[in-house]
Every structure is written in structure tokens, then in C-alpha cells.
Design a protein around this motif. Structure first.
Motif, PDB file in Angstrom:
ATOM      1  N   ARG A  27      14.337 -10.676   1.434  1.00  0.00           N
ATOM      2  CA  ARG A  27      13.498 -11.335   2.425  1.00  0.00           C
ATOM      3  C   ARG A  27      14.288 -12.331   3.256  1.00  0.00           C
ATOM      4  O   ARG A  27      13.741 -12.964   4.161  1.00  0.00           O
ATOM      5  CB  ARG A  27      12.417 -12.086   1.672  1.00  0.00           C
ATOM      6  CG  ARG A  27      11.037 -11.831   2.187  1.00  0.00           C
ATOM      7  CD  ARG A  27      10.119 -12.539   1.241  1.00  0.00           C
ATOM      8  NE  ARG A  27       8.798 -12.580   1.734  1.00  0.00           N
ATOM      9  CZ  ARG A  27       7.830 -11.786   1.265  1.00  0.00           C
ATOM     10  NH1 ARG A  27       8.072 -10.887   0.353  1.00  0.00           N
ATOM     11  NH2 ARG A  27       6.619 -11.919   1.745  1.00  0.00           N
ATOM     12  N   ASN A  57       5.111 -20.250   2.181  1.00  0.00           N
ATOM     13  CA  ASN A  57       6.576 -20.368   2.279  1.00  0.00           C
ATOM     14  C   ASN A  57       7.241 -19.458   1.259  1.00  0.00           C
ATOM     15  O   ASN A  57       6.619 -19.055   0.273  1.00  0.00           O
ATOM     16  CB  ASN A  57       6.997 -21.817   1.996  1.00  0.00           C
ATOM     17  CG  ASN A  57       6.538 -22.746   3.090  1.00  0.00           C
ATOM     18  OD1 ASN A  57       6.618 -22.402   4.273  1.00  0.00           O
ATOM     19  ND2 ASN A  57       6.035 -23.907   2.715  1.00  0.00           N
ATOM     20  N   THR A  76       8.207  -8.143  -5.495  1.00  0.00           N
ATOM     21  CA  THR A  76       8.468  -9.513  -5.970  1.00  0.00           C
ATOM     22  C   THR A  76       7.189 -10.357  -5.859  1.00  0.00           C
ATOM     23  O   THR A  76       6.921 -11.191  -6.714  1.00  0.00           O
ATOM     24  CB  THR A  76       9.629 -10.170  -5.192  1.00  0.00           C
ATOM     25  OG1 THR A  76       9.501  -9.874  -3.798  1.00  0.00           O
ATOM     26  CG2 THR A  76      10.965  -9.687  -5.693  1.00  0.00           C
ATOM     27  N   THR A  87       0.848  -1.210   0.000  1.00  0.00           N
ATOM     28  CA  THR A  87       0.000   0.000   0.000  1.00  0.00           C
ATOM     29  C   THR A  87       0.875   1.248   0.000  1.00  0.00           C
ATOM     30  O   THR A  87       0.697   2.160  -0.812  1.00  0.00           O
ATOM     31  CB  THR A  87      -0.893   0.009   1.275  1.00  0.00           C
ATOM     32  OG1 THR A  87      -1.651  -1.198   1.302  1.00  0.00           O
ATOM     33  CG2 THR A  87      -1.800   1.219   1.324  1.00  0.00           C
ATOM     34  N   ARG A 111       3.038 -17.539   7.261  1.00  0.00           N
ATOM     35  CA  ARG A 111       3.819 -16.430   6.699  1.00  0.00           C
ATOM     36  C   ARG A 111       4.472 -15.617   7.818  1.00  0.00           C
ATOM     37  O   ARG A 111       5.603 -15.132   7.673  1.00  0.00           O
ATOM     38  CB  ARG A 111       2.923 -15.532   5.832  1.00  0.00           C
ATOM     39  CG  ARG A 111       2.636 -16.171   4.467  1.00  0.00           C
ATOM     40  CD  ARG A 111       1.362 -15.660   3.824  1.00  0.00           C
ATOM     41  NE  ARG A 111       1.366 -14.242   3.527  1.00  0.00           N
ATOM     42  CZ  ARG A 111       0.250 -13.517   3.376  1.00  0.00           C
ATOM     43  NH1 ARG A 111      -0.947 -14.072   3.514  1.00  0.00           N
ATOM     44  NH2 ARG A 111       0.330 -12.240   3.089  1.00  0.00           N
TER      45      ARG A 111
END
Ligand code: AP5
Length: 188
Positions: free
Chosen positions: A92, A61, A35, A19, A144
Motif C-alpha cells: 500500500r 489512516n 491485510t 470482492t 481513505r
């Protein structure tokens, strides 16, 4: 040599990275590179990348490094990134951050700033259940969040140690978060 600032939006799933990155990208006329969005588009188009990524994403995952590193390298080589860029959802993991460092060494005029959005788990779960994306079931959201804590949260120390990290309270209205981000950027 011109100076380019790359912005990295860090934070747990549902913290508002997408956002806010979209708003800031429009304000500063720089590309928003997500991504997650690139992978979802690949899934929608049933490309080989999409087919490989889908089971990982559905389970909450991370997709294997080899699927994301190349696409980020390719995207950051596009001419629209010359004046700056926002990465949302990358890096990440620490290996992804090391990969990005190496990539940025090739463009010494580019420096990175990391904006970390802090939002408590309960608010995240509430937001994502409301949104209802395919990976927004309660079990997948919890997965997550676990993946975030295990693999992504170490990036907070990684970037803090080099002094490029800014914490933003993401648990308030979107407009207030945008203001806080703009304020942080003034002080870069
Ligand atoms: P990705 O698409 O990056 O998803 P995510 O990190 O889980 O993030 P979200 O999109 O859920 O949340 P966000 O922080 O962007 O918040 P948003 O603005 O959307 O990744 C999805 C998957 O792709 C991963 O699980 C992984 O499998 C794979 N992947 C992606 N990148 C990868 C990589 N680098 N390596 C390996 N795998 C990768 O907001 C969420 C909701 O909250 C929205 O409904 C929004 O309207 C609402 N909201 C936003 N701000 C506020 C606010 N201030 N108050 C109230 N509601 C708000």
C-alpha cells in the motif's frame, strides 16, 4: 523449479479488491490474503496487534509499517501459498512494495502480476456508504481516498515501470469485472 504467480490487487478503497480477490481465489484455488481482514480480525479478538491498529483504521489512516510487514512475511511463508496467492490491500506504500520485492527475491520462482481496479470517487463513496463498515462514514471514506492518492497511487508507476501492471475497469457489474480479470490473467 515450479513457477508461481502472485497476484496483487491494487485500487482505491471500495474498488472491489476484496470482492474480486475472494472470487478469483476460489476459482484458482489459491489463498486470498487481505491485510485489512487480518487486522479487522485482530481487532475483533482484541489482540495486541488489533489494539494498536484500531485507532489508525478508525481514522482512515494506514497502520504503521512495522505492524503489517511481519504479518505479510509470516502469511506468505505458509505452505498454501506455494501454488500462488492474492494480496489484497498490500503493498500500500512504496516501502511496502520494496519489502515485498525483497521477500520475493528469496523465492525466485515466484513472479508478481498487478491488477489495478479503476473506479471513480463518486461510485466508491456510493458503494461504501451502502456497505456501512465502521470505517465507511463519509469523512473516513474521504480520508481513505486522500491516503490512497498520497501513499498508494504511486505504486501504479512503480509496477508499470516493470511491466507487470494491468488496468481493469472496476466500474461495472461484479460479474463483468471478474470476466475482465480472468481475461487479463489468460494473457499474462
Ligand atoms: P482494507 O480492508 O484493505 O480496506 P480498503 O482498501 O479501504 O478497501 P475496502 O475493503 O473498503 O474496499 P475493496 O476495494 O476491498 O472493495 P470491496 O470488494 O470490499 O483496509 C482497511 C484499513 O486497514 C486501512 O484503511 C488501513 O488502516 C488498514 N490497512 C490494511 N492494509 C494495510 C497496509 N498494507 N498497510 C497499512 N494499513 C493497512 O467492495 C466495497 C463495497 O462495494 C462492497 O459493499 C461490495 O459489495 C461493493 N462492490 C464491489 N464490487 C462492486 C461492483 N462492481 N459494483 C457495485 N458494488 C460493488
Amino acid at each position: 523449479m515450479t513457477n508461481t504467480t502472485g497476484l496483487i490487487f491494487l485500487g482505491p478503497p471500495g474498488s472491489g479488491k476484496g470482492t474480486q480477490a475472494s472470487l478469483i481465489a476460489q476459482l484458482y484455488h489459491i489463498p486470498h490474503i487481505s491485510t485489512g481482514e487480518i487486522l479487522r480480525e485482530a481487532i475483533a479478538n482484541q489482540t495486541p496487534l488489533g489494539k494498536q491498529a484500531q485507532p489508525y483504521m478508525d481514522a482512515g489512516n494506514l497502520v504503521p509499517e512495522e505492524l503489517v510487514l511481519g504479518l505479510v512475511k509470516e502469511r506468505l511463508s505458509q505452505p498454501d501459498t506455494e501454488k500462488g496467492w492474492i494480496l489484497d490491500g498490500f503493498p500500500r506504500t512504496v516501502p511496502q512494495a520494496v519489502f515485498l520485492d525483497k521477500l520475493l527475491e528469496e523465492t525466485p520462482s515466484t513472479s508478481e502480476r498487478v491488477l489495478n481496479l479503476d473506479v471513480p470517487d463518486e461510485a466508491i463513496i456510493e458503494r461504501l456508504l451502502l456497505r456501512g463498515r465502521k470505517d465507511d462514514t463519509e469523512a473516513t471514506i474521504r480520508r481513505r481516498l486522500d491516503v490512497y492518492r498520497e501513499q498508494t497511487a504511486p505504486l501504479i508507476d512503480y509496477y508499470r515501470d516493470r511491466g507487470s501492471l494491468h488496468h481493469i475497469n472496476g466500474n461495472r457489474s461484479p460479474a463483468e469485472v471478474t470476466e475482465a480479470l480472468k481475461q487479463a490473467m489468460v494473457n499474462f
